[in-house]
Design a protein around this motif. Structure first.
Motif, mmCIF file in Angstrom:
data_model
loop_
_atom_site.group_PDB
_atom_site.id
_atom_site.type_symbol
_atom_site.label_atom_id
_atom_site.label_comp_id
_atom_site.label_asym_id
_atom_site.label_seq_id
_atom_site.Cartn_x
_atom_site.Cartn_y
_atom_site.Cartn_z
ATOM 1 N N THR A 1 8.903 -0.401 -6.777
ATOM 2 C CA THR A 1 9.835 0.969 -7.656
ATOM 3 C C THR A 1 8.842 1.548 -7.994
ATOM 4 O OG1 THR A 1 10.323 -0.383 -9.012
ATOM 5 C CG2 THR A 1 11.519 0.071 -7.205
ATOM 6 N N LEU A 2 8.613 2.860 -9.018
ATOM 7 C CA LEU A 2 8.376 3.554 -9.731
ATOM 8 C C LEU A 2 7.371 2.451 -10.349
ATOM 9 C CD1 LEU A 2 6.774 6.346 -9.984
ATOM 10 C CD2 LEU A 2 8.723 6.744 -11.601
ATOM 11 N N PRO A 3 7.871 1.776 -11.845
ATOM 12 C CA PRO A 3 8.084 1.406 -13.440
ATOM 13 C C PRO A 3 6.769 0.204 -12.648
ATOM 14 C CG PRO A 3 10.480 1.393 -13.029
ATOM 15 C CD PRO A 3 9.766 1.715 -11.344
ATOM 16 N N GLY B 1 6.351 -13.255 -16.181
ATOM 17 C CA GLY B 1 5.941 -12.476 -16.567
ATOM 18 C C GLY B 1 5.270 -11.161 -16.400
ATOM 19 N N VAL B 2 4.868 -11.207 -14.973
ATOM 20 C CA VAL B 2 5.256 -9.703 -14.436
ATOM 21 C C VAL B 2 6.544 -8.758 -14.418
ATOM 22 C CG1 VAL B 2 5.201 -8.272 -12.138
ATOM 23 C CG2 VAL B 2 4.231 -10.487 -11.490
ATOM 24 N N ILE B 3 6.903 -9.031 -14.972
ATOM 25 C CA ILE B 3 8.014 -7.971 -15.731
ATOM 26 C C ILE B 3 7.829 -7.757 -17.228
ATOM 27 C CG2 ILE B 3 10.334 -7.435 -17.108
ATOM 28 C CD1 ILE B 3 11.679 -9.500 -14.180
ATOM 29 N N ARG B 4 7.505 -8.503 -18.000
ATOM 30 C CA ARG B 4 6.670 -8.273 -19.137
ATOM 31 C C ARG B 4 4.692 -7.319 -18.883
ATOM 32 N NH1 ARG B 4 7.876 -13.661 -20.201
ATOM 33 N NH2 ARG B 4 5.319 -14.245 -19.766
ATOM 34 N N ARG B 5 4.711 -7.738 -18.593
ATOM 35 C CA ARG B 5 2.920 -6.904 -18.058
ATOM 36 C C ARG B 5 3.504 -5.402 -17.791
ATOM 37 N NH1 ARG B 5 0.786 -11.212 -14.300
ATOM 38 N NH2 ARG B 5 -0.833 -10.093 -13.916
ATOM 39 N N ILE B 6 4.998 -5.368 -16.870
ATOM 40 C CA ILE B 6 4.924 -4.019 -16.249
ATOM 41 C C ILE B 6 5.460 -3.086 -17.844
ATOM 42 C CG2 ILE B 6 7.197 -2.826 -15.176
ATOM 43 C CD1 ILE B 6 6.679 -4.769 -12.635
ATOM 44 N N ARG B 7 6.203 -3.912 -18.627
ATOM 45 C CA ARG B 7 6.164 -3.206 -19.927
ATOM 46 C C ARG B 7 5.303 -2.704 -20.578
ATOM 47 N NH1 ARG B 7 11.855 -7.310 -21.645
ATOM 48 N NH2 ARG B 7 13.104 -6.788 -19.584
ATOM 49 N N ALA B 8 4.237 -3.391 -20.213
ATOM 50 C CA ALA B 8 3.474 -3.534 -21.728
ATOM 51 C C ALA B 8 2.415 -2.262 -21.002
ATOM 52 C CB ALA B 8 2.472 -4.788 -21.723
ATOM 53 N N SER B 9 2.586 -2.086 -19.453
ATOM 54 C CA SER B 9 0.845 -0.909 -19.548
ATOM 55 C C SER B 9 1.785 0.094 -19.178
ATOM 56 C CB SER B 9 1.015 -1.650 -16.907
ATOM 57 O OG SER B 9 2.594 -1.226 -16.771
ATOM 58 N N GLY B 10 3.004 0.204 -19.482
ATOM 59 C CA GLY B 10 3.464 2.039 -19.558
ATOM 60 C C GLY B 10 4.492 2.304 -18.068
ATOM 61 N N GLY B 11 4.465 1.476 -17.301
ATOM 62 C CA GLY B 11 4.999 1.930 -16.296
ATOM 63 C C GLY B 11 6.856 2.604 -16.922
ATOM 64 N N ASN C 1 0.729 -1.506 0.295
ATOM 65 C CA ASN C 1 -0.482 0.033 0.460
ATOM 66 C C ASN C 1 1.090 1.637 -0.341
ATOM 67 O OD1 ASN C 1 -2.027 2.088 0.274
ATOM 68 N ND2 ASN C 1 -2.039 1.247 2.206
ATOM 69 N N GLN C 2 1.514 1.540 -1.059
ATOM 70 C CA GLN C 2 2.120 2.793 -1.270
ATOM 71 C C GLN C 2 1.808 3.815 -1.962
ATOM 72 O OE1 GLN C 2 6.990 1.852 -1.420
ATOM 73 N NE2 GLN C 2 6.754 0.151 -0.752
ATOM 74 N N ASN C 3 2.280 5.166 -2.276
ATOM 75 C CA ASN C 3 1.947 6.030 -3.090
ATOM 76 C C ASN C 3 3.740 6.769 -3.617
ATOM 77 O OD1 ASN C 3 2.800 7.945 -1.892
ATOM 78 N ND2 ASN C 3 0.474 7.730 -0.436
ATOM 79 N N MET C 4 3.531 7.299 -4.929
ATOM 80 C CA MET C 4 4.031 8.325 -5.592
ATOM 81 C C MET C 4 4.990 9.015 -5.105
ATOM 82 S SD MET C 4 3.989 9.816 -9.411
ATOM 83 C CE MET C 4 5.345 10.722 -9.664
ATOM 84 N N MET D 1 18.098 12.333 -8.319
ATOM 85 C CA MET D 1 16.343 11.177 -8.551
ATOM 86 C C MET D 1 16.366 10.989 -9.576
ATOM 87 S SD MET D 1 14.607 12.466 -5.263
ATOM 88 C CE MET D 1 12.633 12.069 -6.387
ATOM 89 N N ALA D 2 16.787 11.155 -10.613
ATOM 90 C CA ALA D 2 17.081 10.481 -12.236
ATOM 91 C C ALA D 2 17.714 9.562 -12.512
ATOM 92 C CB ALA D 2 17.562 11.820 -13.264
ATOM 93 N N PHE D 3 18.896 9.617 -11.382
ATOM 94 C CA PHE D 3 20.185 8.459 -11.544
ATOM 95 C C PHE D 3 18.897 7.620 -10.935
ATOM 96 C CE2 PHE D 3 23.457 5.399 -9.585
ATOM 97 C CZ PHE D 3 24.073 5.657 -10.687
ATOM 98 N N GLN D 4 17.938 7.621 -9.617
ATOM 99 C CA GLN D 4 17.846 6.160 -9.191
ATOM 100 C C GLN D 4 16.781 5.833 -9.911
ATOM 101 O OE1 GLN D 4 19.127 4.597 -6.167
ATOM 102 N NE2 GLN D 4 17.783 3.269 -7.076
ATOM 103 N N ILE D 5 15.947 7.260 -10.035
ATOM 104 C CA ILE D 5 14.384 6.025 -11.596
ATOM 105 C C ILE D 5 15.476 4.881 -12.108
ATOM 106 C CG2 ILE D 5 12.813 7.212 -12.646
ATOM 107 C CD1 ILE D 5 12.135 9.378 -10.537
ATOM 108 N N THR D 6 16.233 5.476 -13.319
ATOM 109 C CA THR D 6 16.693 5.044 -14.167
ATOM 110 C C THR D 6 17.328 3.492 -13.639
ATOM 111 O OG1 THR D 6 17.008 7.211 -15.203
ATOM 112 C CG2 THR D 6 18.564 5.179 -15.962
ATOM 113 N N ASP D 7 17.504 3.758 -12.586
ATOM 114 C CA ASP D 7 18.403 2.411 -12.116
ATOM 115 C C ASP D 7 17.086 1.664 -11.466
ATOM 116 O OD1 ASP D 7 20.954 2.261 -11.646
ATOM 117 O OD2 ASP D 7 20.909 2.342 -9.470
ATOM 118 N N ASP D 8 15.677 2.132 -11.180
ATOM 119 C CA ASP D 8 14.357 1.376 -11.076
ATOM 120 C C ASP D 8 13.688 0.932 -12.994
ATOM 121 O OD1 ASP D 8 14.913 1.508 -8.464
ATOM 122 O OD2 ASP D 8 13.758 3.462 -7.970
ATOM 123 N N ILE D 9 14.303 1.665 -13.585
ATOM 124 C CA ILE D 9 13.780 1.414 -15.256
ATOM 125 C C ILE D 9 14.743 -0.048 -15.524
ATOM 126 C CG2 ILE D 9 13.669 1.694 -16.915
ATOM 127 C CD1 ILE D 9 13.344 4.864 -16.467
#
Length: 323
Positions: free
Chosen positions: A237-239, A270-280, A157-160, A205-213
């Motif tokens: 993480t964000l994605p 499968g979860v990774i594929r769905r995260i990619r497909a979601s626009g995350g 139960n987290q938010n951005m 901030m950008a560095f860590q978001i990119t790491d999470d991508i």
């Protein structure tokens, strides 16, 4: 583009900082020595010392003073990684066994504490009170961040806002401080210090978001750990956070996994594929780009020199890097 190509002209000073780090972690106790050396040999980008070196070029550049900042900041980063691996129960980092995996949690925690203590010892060579206040405040914030990371592990139960606050303390803070203290020890102008600190924060901030991508788009060989490791270890993480709010079934699957404390089986590929497909991934990339645009804006008022060009290129590298 590689980081080594961006700051090649700093090679001699980076080498000096590396040797100083090696000398600093030399311990009388055999296990502490072996564990610290194991961490050092695993390598790393040494990006925090580089930010110190570049930011110092907007003032009076003296490597003998600058090393008293560059070495402690890298040691603080290294110590935090050791603690992170205990929190995350991680067995691999950069393709090598973590200290907690090679020894145990107790050795890992004491090794992290030892490295933190050595950082403070080296920084003590500088007498500027503002420097020590900034460094100590950063360490307090990082400690709070580590506690929050423990609290948020397996929390579905987290938010951005929670995510951004966490990565600020986890990554952006220390990069911002690296830029700020590099300028401070070189006695750069107050306005330059402010602008460099802002640049470091937005870049961090950008560095860590990119790491999470990259955790969802990189390969195990590129990442030095299995893809999706963050989520596997209970770190949202964000994605993934974005994807959960686009795909109801994905929300239920990830939530069930996190609520089980990682015990419930989950089809990670499968979860990774769905995260990619979601626009995350696209959403996260756009946010990283917005932070990088702010980083470029912070650099704009600084005088044009080789250091400014390198800082600009580092921001561009972060926006383009693949691993």
């Amino acid at each position: 583009m590689k980081l080594s190509d961006i700051y090649w002209y700093l090679k001699q000073d980076i080498s000096k900082i590396e040797k100083e780090i090696e000398k600093t972690i030399d311990a009388e106790h055999a296990i502490l020595q072996e564990a610290s050396s194991h961490l050092l040999k695993a390598g790393g980008k040494r990006i925090r010392p580089v930010f110190v070196l570049l930011s110092a070029q907007f003032g009076t550049y003296d490597i003998e003073r600058i090393k008293h900042v560059a070495v402690p900041l890298e040691l603080i980063h290294m110590g935090s990684l050791v603690h992170d691996d205990v929190i995350d129960d991680a067995s691999v980092r950069r393709g090598e066994e973590t200290i907690k995996a090679k020894w145990d949690n107790r050795i890992a925690m004491y090794t992290g504490d030892y490295i933190f203590a050595k950082a403070i010892e080296i920084a003590a060579a500088e007498t500027n009170i503002a420097l020590h206040q900034t460094l100590s405040e950063a360490m307090v914030e990082m400690a709070i961040g580590e506690v929050e990371q423990i609290k948020d592990q397996y929390n579905w139960n987290q938010n951005m806002r929670m995510y951004l606050r966490r990565i600020r303390r986890k990554t952006a803070l220390l990069i911002a401080v690296s830029c700020e203290l590099g300028a401070l020890v070189a006695e750069a102008s107050e306005q330059d210090r402010i602008n460099l600190k802002k640049y470091g924060y937005y870049t961090g901030m950008a560095f860590q978001i990119t790491d999470d991508i990259l955790d969802f788009v990189g390969t195990e060989k590129e990442l030095g750990k299995p893809a999706g490791s963050d989520l596997q270890q209970g770190n949202l993480t964000l994605p993934a956070l974005y994807a959960m709010h686009q795909d109801e079934q994905l929300y239920e699957d990830i939530s069930a996994y996190l609520q089980s404390g990682g015990d419930k089986l989950m089809d990670m590929p499968g979860v990774i594929r769905r995260i990619r497909a979601s626009g995350g991934i696209d959403f996260s990339k756009k946010l990283a780009d917005r932070y990088l645009a702010k980083a470029h804006d912070a650099l704009a008022p600084l005088e044009s020199n080789r250091a400014k060009r390198a800082l600009t290129e580092i921001a561009e590298y972060i926006g383009e890097r693949k691993f």
